[in-house]
Design a protein around this motif. Structure first.
Motif, short mmCIF file in Angstrom:
data_model
loop_
_atom_site.label_atom_id
_atom_site.label_comp_id
_atom_site.label_asym_id
_atom_site.label_seq_id
_atom_site.Cartn_x
_atom_site.Cartn_y
_atom_site.Cartn_z
N TYR A 72 -5.54 17.45 -9.05
CA TYR A 72 -5.59 16.03 -9.36
C TYR A 72 -6.35 15.82 -10.67
CZ TYR A 72 -4.10 15.02 -4.56
OH TYR A 72 -3.38 14.95 -3.38
N THR A 73 -5.87 14.89 -11.48
CA THR A 73 -6.58 14.55 -12.71
C THR A 73 -7.43 13.31 -12.47
OG1 THR A 73 -4.69 13.23 -13.45
CG2 THR A 73 -4.80 15.52 -14.20
N MET A 117 -16.78 11.83 -5.90
CA MET A 117 -16.43 13.23 -6.16
C MET A 117 -16.02 13.42 -7.62
SD MET A 117 -14.60 14.72 -2.73
CE MET A 117 -13.24 13.56 -2.68
N GLU A 118 -15.39 12.41 -8.20
CA GLU A 118 -15.04 12.48 -9.61
C GLU A 118 -16.30 12.63 -10.48
OE1 GLU A 118 -11.96 10.02 -12.41
OE2 GLU A 118 -13.61 8.88 -11.53
N LEU A 162 -15.85 20.19 4.08
CA LEU A 162 -16.55 20.05 2.80
C LEU A 162 -15.51 19.76 1.71
CD1 LEU A 162 -18.69 23.30 3.14
CD2 LEU A 162 -19.26 21.04 3.98
N SER A 163 -15.74 18.71 0.96
CA SER A 163 -14.79 18.34 -0.09
C SER A 163 -15.50 18.10 -1.41
CB SER A 163 -14.02 17.07 0.31
OG SER A 163 -13.35 17.24 1.55
N ALA A 164 -14.93 18.64 -2.46
CA ALA A 164 -15.32 18.33 -3.83
C ALA A 164 -14.02 18.02 -4.57
CB ALA A 164 -16.04 19.51 -4.48
N TRP A 165 -14.12 17.48 -5.75
CA TRP A 165 -12.89 17.14 -6.49
C TRP A 165 -12.02 18.39 -6.60
CZ3 TRP A 165 -11.20 12.40 -8.12
CH2 TRP A 165 -10.08 12.39 -8.96
N ASN A 166 -10.80 18.31 -6.04
CA ASN A 166 -9.81 19.39 -6.08
C ASN A 166 -10.17 20.64 -5.28
OD1 ASN A 166 -7.73 18.21 -7.52
ND2 ASN A 166 -8.49 18.86 -9.51
N THR A 192 -15.91 19.11 -11.94
CA THR A 192 -16.21 17.68 -12.07
C THR A 192 -15.51 17.05 -13.27
OG1 THR A 192 -18.40 18.12 -11.11
CG2 THR A 192 -18.10 16.02 -12.26
N PRO A 193 -14.65 16.05 -13.06
CA PRO A 193 -14.00 15.41 -14.20
C PRO A 193 -14.96 14.63 -15.09
CG PRO A 193 -12.75 15.04 -12.18
CD PRO A 193 -14.07 15.61 -11.77
#
Length: 208
Positions: A72-73, A117-118, A162-166, A192-193
């Motif tokens: 994901y962007t 998360m972004e 557990l979730s982080a961006w992507n 991290t975006p």
């Protein structure tokens, strides 16, 4: 002439004794030099052996090979509710305002949590029926982390996710050693975006 021979013999004997003592002293000096060289070497070898032993006895870090990754962007904001493909979500469109990081005792909006998360937050979700002592363990795990969100979540595929961006990792319980490894890698991690963006002054009121 006999007296001369006796004197010569005595002198020769003394010379021989002196030569013998000199050889003995040289031998002792050589042994001292060997000890002076050998002792530091033995110390170095001993220290090296100790270091190797300590390293060899260190436990292997928990493997994160089971982490699933996505593509994901960032930067896609929407005011509308989002139907996410993953449960819980790991990226995609999200609310313009992020969720304040911290501990929540009730479910939080997906769209705001995704925005956090972004910014580099790790979102730890757990089944509402997770035993209280397990929830306390999770609270302790995130207590020192400013970029984490902890909240209950209905319909999880695993008791804890557990979730982080992507990036996402389901675990069976709060005792799983991969929780600490996941936090260490992904809190404000390379994925991290928007690194350095706030995880406060958004929406939501954490209880801890």
């Amino acid at each position: 002439m006999a007296g001369t021979k006796d004197g010569t013999g005595a002198a020769a004997e003394r010379a021989a004794r002196v030569a013998a003592m000199q050889r003995a002293e040289k031998a002792r000096a050589r042994r001292r030099r060997v000890l002076l060289v050998a002792l530091p070497s033995a110390v170095v070898v001993g220290i090296a052996a100790t270091v190797v032993a300590v390293i060899a006895n260190q436990p292997e870090p928990p493997s994160l090979a089971a982490v699933t990754t996505f593509q994901y962007t960032g930067g896609q904001h929407t005011e509308e509710p989002v139907q996410y493909a993953e449960n819980p979500p790991v990226g995609g469109e999200h609310a313009p305002v992020w969720l304040n990081c911290g501990i929540y005792d009730a479910p939080v909006p997906n769209e705001n949590a995704v925005h956090s998360m972004e910014h580099g937050a790790v979102w730890i979700t757990y089944s509402p029926d997770l035993p209280a002592e397990q929830v306390e363990q999770l609270e302790e795990a995130v207590a020192q982390e400013t970029y984490t969100v902890l909240s209950p979540y209905e319909g999880l595929p695993s008791p804890v996710v557990l979730s982080a961006w992507n990036n996402q990792l389901p675990v069976p319980d709060a005792d799983d050693p991969r929780i600490g490894a996941f936090l260490a890698k992904f809190v404000q991690g390379a994925q991290t975006p928007e690194p350095g963006a706030l995880c406060s002054q958004g929406v939501g009121t954490p209880t801890g």
